[in-house]
Design an enzyme around this catalytic site. Structure first.
Site, PDB file in Angstrom:
ATOM      1  N   CYS A 141      -1.337  -5.063   6.777  1.00 18.84           N
ATOM      2  CA  CYS A 141      -1.050  -3.857   7.566  1.00 18.84           C
ATOM      3  C   CYS A 141      -0.348  -4.207   8.879  1.00 18.84           C
ATOM      4  O   CYS A 141       0.452  -3.429   9.386  1.00 18.84           O
ATOM      5  CB  CYS A 141      -2.342  -3.117   7.885  1.00 18.84           C
ATOM      6  SG  CYS A 141      -3.417  -2.924   6.461  1.00 18.84           S
ATOM      7  N   CYS A 171      -3.063   3.042   7.636  1.00 15.03           N
ATOM      8  CA  CYS A 171      -4.522   3.002   7.812  1.00 15.03           C
ATOM      9  C   CYS A 171      -4.883   2.694   9.272  1.00 15.03           C
ATOM     10  O   CYS A 171      -4.016   2.514  10.120  1.00 15.03           O
ATOM     11  CB  CYS A 171      -5.085   1.925   6.906  1.00 15.03           C
ATOM     12  SG  CYS A 171      -4.539   0.298   7.435  1.00 15.03           S
ATOM     13  N   CYS A 224       0.815  -1.224   0.000  1.00 15.93           N
ATOM     14  CA  CYS A 224       0.000   0.000   0.000  1.00 15.93           C
ATOM     15  C   CYS A 224       0.847   1.272   0.000  1.00 15.93           C
ATOM     16  O   CYS A 224       0.321   2.365  -0.183  1.00 15.93           O
ATOM     17  CB  CYS A 224      -0.930   0.018   1.208  1.00 15.93           C
ATOM     18  SG  CYS A 224      -0.034   0.009   2.759  1.00 15.93           S
ATOM     19  N   ASP A 232       2.349   2.527   2.577  1.00 15.84           N
ATOM     20  CA  ASP A 232       2.313   3.212   3.865  1.00 15.84           C
ATOM     21  C   ASP A 232       3.615   3.014   4.631  1.00 15.84           C
ATOM     22  O   ASP A 232       4.360   2.076   4.374  1.00 15.84           O
ATOM     23  CB  ASP A 232       1.123   2.720   4.693  1.00 15.84           C
ATOM     24  CG  ASP A 232      -0.188   3.248   4.130  1.00 15.84           C
ATOM     25  OD1 ASP A 232      -0.160   4.307   3.482  1.00 15.84           O
ATOM     26  OD2 ASP A 232      -1.222   2.599   4.328  1.00 15.84           O
TER      27      ASP A 232
HETATM   28 FE1  FES Z   1      -1.463   0.510   4.280  1.00 17.25          FE
HETATM   29 FE2  FES Z   1      -3.074  -0.607   6.012  1.00 17.25          FE
HETATM   30  S1  FES Z   1      -3.509  -0.051   3.983  1.00 17.25           S
HETATM   31  S2  FES Z   1      -1.009  -0.079   6.276  1.00 17.25           S
END
Ligand code: FES
Length: 125
Positions: free
Chosen positions: A102, A58, A33, A35
């Protein structure tokens, strides 16, 4: 989608923010993702005295890393290295399958921070 415990950790994250007197920091990114997760550790004599996290992730990333910080506080660095994302998910009472990736961020950021600590220790001795 999320159970109550996950929601609680999302709305009231424990140990969120930068740790001023941290002596180890780990940062990792999630390939799926994009992140980012940072974990800050204050380690004394191989014991994790304090820990915090910061994420551009998230809700599941916030909840998993928050509970993970609680799970490793007071532990030795070697005990903390054994923490897996599965332990974290279990402690939270489960995550939706699409959100399992995640939870890997917390585990990896803790490992990166401990590696950072061990590298510095190696240099000091
Ligand atoms: Fe990226 Fe959850 S969608 S850490």
């Amino acid at each position: 989608m999320y159970n109550e415990k996950v929601m609680d950790y999302f709305y009231n994250p424990r140990n969120a923010g930068e740790l001023e007197d941290a002596n180890a920091v780990g940062e990792v990114g999630n390939a799926q993702c994009g992140d980012i997760m940072q974990v800050f550790l204050k380690i004394e004599d191989d014991i994790i005295e304090d820990v915090s996290f910061r994420t551009f992730g998230c809700g599941a990333a916030i909840a998993t890393s928050s509970i993970a910080t609680e799970m490793i506080k007071g532990k030795t660095v070697d005990e903390a290295l054994e923490l897996s994302n599965k332990d974290v998910i279990e402690e939270l009472g489960g995550l939706p399958p699409a959100k399992i990736h995640c939870s890997v961020l917390a585990e990896e950021a803790i490992k990166a921070a401990i590696e950072n600590y061990k590298e510095d220790e190696g240099k000091a001795h």
